[in-house]
Write a protein that holds these residues in place. Structure first.
Motif: not given
Length: 491
Positions: A39, A42, A114, A118, A379, A381, A388, A390
């Protein structure tokens, strides 16, 4: 992560790096390649929010992530027209096609959910029968490689070694596995087994030590226990010596406490020779891989580098280094035998590769060659669409800088030991071929054969042994769930 790397990624949208394996594609003995990710902040500029999740908006989001984070920017196709593609994934595939042709991105860059992801990484949540399946072309049956304790399959009496001979929705329309494959290939098997949704029922004709019978199994939500209560952590005593055995199914956060408990037992018993069984482990959270390194590092110092993560030059501020951080439960291993197959990928390979500079010939790889994935993803979003992205964004390496194992780790381990995956015996059983070979190594006995690089690199052979007797190849689906990406063969 070190405190230095934590400050570099203070704006992350999720909690930890991820290196994992992904399934994909159908067809003969197919299994998709692994994935991994971290993660991260952004993309800048952030894609303009839209009131709808139009295909064009979703494609634009995917391209923005690739433009900013892709590890191989010189290997992205220019001028791809999104209007020519009917979905996001096919557009992504076109963008990163040059890197895929070079074997650097074997379907590691993709769009997913997502919520689904999760749920998997936090709780190991999935829906299905809860068994891992392989197709045996010799017997023309499906063979169960592993069964999860809380899932419907094991409750119906389906466990490792069970053969599935026929599939149907009821006893009146069952088709033999041989007939399905003859007309539709192994993709027909995954179709016959139905979608990974709670409530889907199938009638299966199974064969095991108790004989042949039909059983009805209904898919349900269940939790994937990362370390089995049956065989996941144990001590094997033989010849006056005690060996620790640990089988980690996946690097998810719920594994952390289980790993600590297992290693505390090894620590209290003074065990320094262990078997780490990663044969079906496609990867997962880097934070859990780092914890495992720490648990193997009682005799390591804070200045000893376990692993390094390196991004493209424009993202060098995100680079991180994890130094050993011994825990109260840590052991000081003198010899380690890692068990691997073509389904062993990403975070599993990170642990093996990171221990190599410190143990040298006092560690080995048993079984067959690993998948070969020294890269991982970030990752990003688009929450309004449950998208999501990847995208391959970083490479991993050990303290010696070794990060070029795209062809698997066997070529890097000179004293590897070839062994088959004996589906006729339980995992963790000292009679099982790979466990037996691992014990022999720890006891100082020589290997009969080394592992060959051949036969494990391509998706069509992933999960098959590269030396020794042939083993069934794990099944995969064309559009895998998160759990199926990380756990090859899961249904």
């Amino acid at each position: 992560m070190t405190s230095q790397s934590k400050s570099a990624v203070a704006a992350v949208t999720l909690a930890a790096l991820l290196l994992a394996s992904c399934g994909g594609g159908g067809g003969e003995a197919s299994a998709g390649p692994p994935i991994g990710g971290t993660p991260t902040p952004s993309p800048t500029p952030t894609p303009t929010p839209t009131p709808t999740c139009s295909l064009a908006a979703r494609q634009a989001f995917a391209k923005a992530v690739i433009d900013e984070w892709y590890l191989f920017p010189a290997d992205v196709t220019n001028g791809v027209n999104g209007a020519q593609y009917s979905d996001v994934q096919s557009y992504i595939d076109a963008l990163v096609a040059p890197a895929r042709l070079q074997g650097k991105d074997r379907d590691f860059t993709y769009i997913t959910s997502i919520a689904e992801e999760n749920a998997y990484y936090s709780r190991g949540s999935s829906a299905g029968f809860g068994v891992r399946m392989a197709y045996d072309p010799g017997e023309q049956v499906i063979v169960i490689a592993e069964a999860y304790e809380s899932a419907p399959g094991l409750a119906a009496g389906i466990d490792r070694g069970t053969r599935i001979e026929a599939i149907g929705t009821n006893s009146g329309n069952m088709r033999s596995v041989a007939d399905i494959v003859a007309s539709e290939g192994t993709a027909g098997l995954t179709a016959a087994l139905g979608p990974s949704e709670a409530g889907v029922s199938r009638m299966l004709r199974i064969r095991d030590a108790a004989g042949t019978r039909n059983v009805s199994v209904t898919k349900a939500e269940y939790s994937l226990d990362p370390i089995s209560d049956r065989y996941g952590a144990k001590v094997i005593s033989e010849g006056g010596r005690d060996y620790g055995y640990i089988n980690l199914r996946s690097f998810i956060s719920s594994a952390n406490d289980q790993l600590r408990a297992a290693f505390l037992d090894f620590h209290n018993r003074g065990i320094t020779e262990i078997i780490v069984d990663f044969r079906y482990n496609g990867g997962g959270l880097v934070s859990t891989a780092e914890l495992m390194g720490d648990l193997l590092g009682r005799n390591r110092h804070g200045s000893d580098l376990f692993s390094q993560t390196n991004f493209r030059p424009s993202k060098a501020a995100e680079n991180s280094r994890h130094f050993f951080n011994p825990q109260p439960e840590s052991i000081a291993p003198t010899r380690i035998a890692f068990i691997g197959t073509g389904s062993t990928a990403s975070a599993s390979e990170l642990v093996i590769n990171s221990m190599l500079p410190y143990l040298g010939t006092n560690m080995t790889l048993v079984g067959s060659n690993t998948f070969g994935k020294p890269v991982g993803q970030v990752a990003l979003d688009k929450a309004s669409c449950d998208d999501r992205m990847r995208v391959v964004a970083f490479a991993t390496g050990n303290s010696a800088g070794q990060s070029d194992y795209y062809k698997g780790l066997a070529p890097k381990i000179s004293n590897s030991c070839a062994a088959s995956d004996d589906l006729g015996l339980p995992l963790g059983d000292p009679r099982e071929a790979s466990v037996r070979t691992a014990i022999d190594f720890l006891a100082g006995r020589s290997c009969v054969a080394r592992i060959s690089e051949a036969g494990t690199r391509t998706a069509s052979t992933r999960g098959a042994a590269s030396a020794g007797p042939a083993v069934p190849a794990l099944l995969s689906v064309a559009n895998p769930t998160t759990a199926q990406r990380e756990l090859p063969g899961l249904f």
